[in-house]
Design a protein around this motif. Structure first.
Motif, PDB file in Angstrom:
ATOM      1  N   LYS A   5       0.900  -1.224   0.034  1.00  0.00           N
ATOM      2  CA  LYS A   5       0.133   0.087   0.082  1.00  0.00           C
ATOM      3  C   LYS A   5       1.079   1.432   0.111  1.00  0.00           C
ATOM      4  N   ALA A   6       0.429   2.216  -0.755  1.00  0.00           N
ATOM      5  CA  ALA A   6       1.163   3.572  -0.904  1.00  0.00           C
ATOM      6  C   ALA A   6       0.985   4.247   0.623  1.00  0.00           C
ATOM      7  N   ALA A   7       1.966   4.952   0.919  1.00  0.00           N
ATOM      8  CA  ALA A   7       1.724   5.609   2.213  1.00  0.00           C
ATOM      9  C   ALA A   7       1.634   7.389   1.717  1.00  0.00           C
ATOM     10  N   TYR A   8       0.696   8.050   2.310  1.00  0.00           N
ATOM     11  CA  TYR A   8       0.367   9.361   1.937  1.00  0.00           C
ATOM     12  C   TYR A   8       0.350  10.210   2.914  1.00  0.00           C
ATOM     13  N   ASN A   9       1.033  11.343   2.860  1.00  0.00           N
ATOM     14  CA  ASN A   9       1.105  12.360   3.842  1.00  0.00           C
ATOM     15  C   ASN A   9       0.004  13.354   3.656  1.00  0.00           C
ATOM     16  N   ILE A  10      -1.166  12.838   4.527  1.00  0.00           N
ATOM     17  CA  ILE A  10      -2.342  13.785   4.070  1.00  0.00           C
ATOM     18  C   ILE A  10      -2.859  14.339   5.545  1.00  0.00           C
ATOM     19  N   LEU A  11      -2.993  15.659   5.642  1.00  0.00           N
ATOM     20  CA  LEU A  11      -3.374  16.084   6.568  1.00  0.00           C
ATOM     21  C   LEU A  11      -4.888  15.733   6.940  1.00  0.00           C
ATOM     22  N   PRO A  12      -5.340  15.845   8.199  1.00  0.00           N
ATOM     23  CA  PRO A  12      -6.631  15.589   8.650  1.00  0.00           C
ATOM     24  C   PRO A  12      -7.742  16.476   7.860  1.00  0.00           C
ATOM     25  N   SER A  13      -7.367  17.633   7.865  1.00  0.00           N
ATOM     26  CA  SER A  13      -8.211  18.517   7.162  1.00  0.00           C
ATOM     27  C   SER A  13      -8.337  18.324   5.700  1.00  0.00           C
ATOM     28  N   THR A  14      -7.232  17.837   5.119  1.00  0.00           N
ATOM     29  CA  THR A  14      -7.233  17.669   3.689  1.00  0.00           C
ATOM     30  C   THR A  14      -8.079  16.235   3.680  1.00  0.00           C
ATOM     31  N   GLU A  15      -8.080  15.402   4.328  1.00  0.00           N
ATOM     32  CA  GLU A  15      -8.875  14.075   4.444  1.00  0.00           C
ATOM     33  C   GLU A  15     -10.248  14.365   4.481  1.00  0.00           C
ATOM     34  N   GLU A  16     -10.878  15.484   5.402  1.00  0.00           N
ATOM     35  CA  GLU A  16     -12.112  15.770   5.313  1.00  0.00           C
ATOM     36  C   GLU A  16     -12.613  16.703   4.242  1.00  0.00           C
ATOM     37  N   ILE A  17     -11.702  17.152   3.412  1.00  0.00           N
ATOM     38  CA  ILE A  17     -12.173  17.745   1.980  1.00  0.00           C
ATOM     39  C   ILE A  17     -12.421  16.933   1.134  1.00  0.00           C
ATOM     40  N   LEU A  18     -11.405  15.706   1.208  1.00  0.00           N
ATOM     41  CA  LEU A  18     -11.693  14.649   0.274  1.00  0.00           C
ATOM     42  C   LEU A  18     -13.015  13.952   0.586  1.00  0.00           C
ATOM     43  N   LYS A  19     -13.252  13.797   1.820  1.00  0.00           N
ATOM     44  CA  LYS A  19     -14.462  12.897   2.246  1.00  0.00           C
ATOM     45  C   LYS A  19     -15.568  13.781   1.664  1.00  0.00           C
ATOM     46  N   THR A  20     -15.668  14.925   1.944  1.00  0.00           N
ATOM     47  CA  THR A  20     -16.790  15.942   1.704  1.00  0.00           C
ATOM     48  C   THR A  20     -17.064  16.028  -0.007  1.00  0.00           C
ATOM     49  N   MET A  21     -15.904  16.057  -0.530  1.00  0.00           N
ATOM     50  CA  MET A  21     -15.826  16.210  -2.008  1.00  0.00           C
ATOM     51  C   MET A  21     -16.520  14.594  -2.538  1.00  0.00           C
ATOM     52  N   GLY A  22     -16.210  13.466  -1.899  1.00  0.00           N
ATOM     53  CA  GLY A  22     -16.568  12.125  -2.457  1.00  0.00           C
ATOM     54  C   GLY A  22     -18.468  12.386  -2.060  1.00  0.00           C
ATOM     55  N   GLU A  23     -18.486  12.896  -0.983  1.00  0.00           N
ATOM     56  CA  GLU A  23     -20.111  12.872  -0.684  1.00  0.00           C
ATOM     57  C   GLU A  23     -20.676  13.874  -1.642  1.00  0.00           C
ATOM     58  N   GLN A  24     -20.253  14.985  -2.042  1.00  0.00           N
ATOM     59  CA  GLN A  24     -20.755  15.799  -2.965  1.00  0.00           C
ATOM     60  C   GLN A  24     -20.867  15.038  -4.266  1.00  0.00           C
TER      61      GLN A  24
END
Length: 106
Positions: free
Chosen positions: A3-22
Motif C-alpha cells: 500500500k502506498a503511504a500518503y502524507n495527508i493532513l486530517p483537514s485534507t482528508e475531510e475535504i476529500l471526504k466532503t468532495m466524495g459525498e458531493q
C-alpha cells in the motif's frame, strides 16, 4: 502488493471526504445507478465507491472520469486553484518597482 503511504493532513482528508459525498449526491440527484456511472467512467464499481468515499489513494484521473460521467461535471475541475490569492500576494511582494528618475533642479 504494498500500500502506498500518503502524507495527508486530517483537514485534507475531510475535504476529500466532503468532495466524495458531493459527487455521490450529484449521482443520486441525477438518479443514476452506481453501475451506470462506473461503466460510463470506464472504472469498476469499487473504484467509484472509493471516489464517493473520498479515498486519497484514488487517482485524480478517476475523479475526473466520474465527474465527466455525471454529465460533464469535470469542467468544475477548472475551478481548482483558480483564485490563488496567497500566490498573487507573494508574487506582488517580489515585483520589482520601477525607480523614478531624479528630479532636476532647474
Amino acid at each position: 502488493m504494498k500500500k502506498a503511504a500518503y502524507n495527508i493532513l486530517p483537514s485534507t482528508e475531510e475535504i476529500l471526504k466532503t468532495m466524495g459525498e458531493q459527487i455521490k449526491l450529484a449521482r443520486l440527484r441525477r438518479n443514476l445507478p452506481a453501475e451506470l456511472v462506473a461503466e460510463r467512467a470506464g472504472i469498476s464499481r469499487a473504484s467509484l465507491w472509493k471516489v464517493e468515499s473520498g479515498n486519497p489513494a484514488c487517482a485524480m484521473g478517476i475523479y475526473a472520469a466520474v465527474l465527466h460521467a455525471l454529465n460533464n461535471m469535470d469542467k468544475d475541475l477548472l475551478l481548482i486553484a483558480k483564485d490563488d490569492e496567497m500566490g498573487r500576494k507573494l508574487q506582488d511582494l517580489n515585483l520589482i518597482t520601477k525607480k523614478r528618475a531624479s528630479r532636476r533642479n532647474g
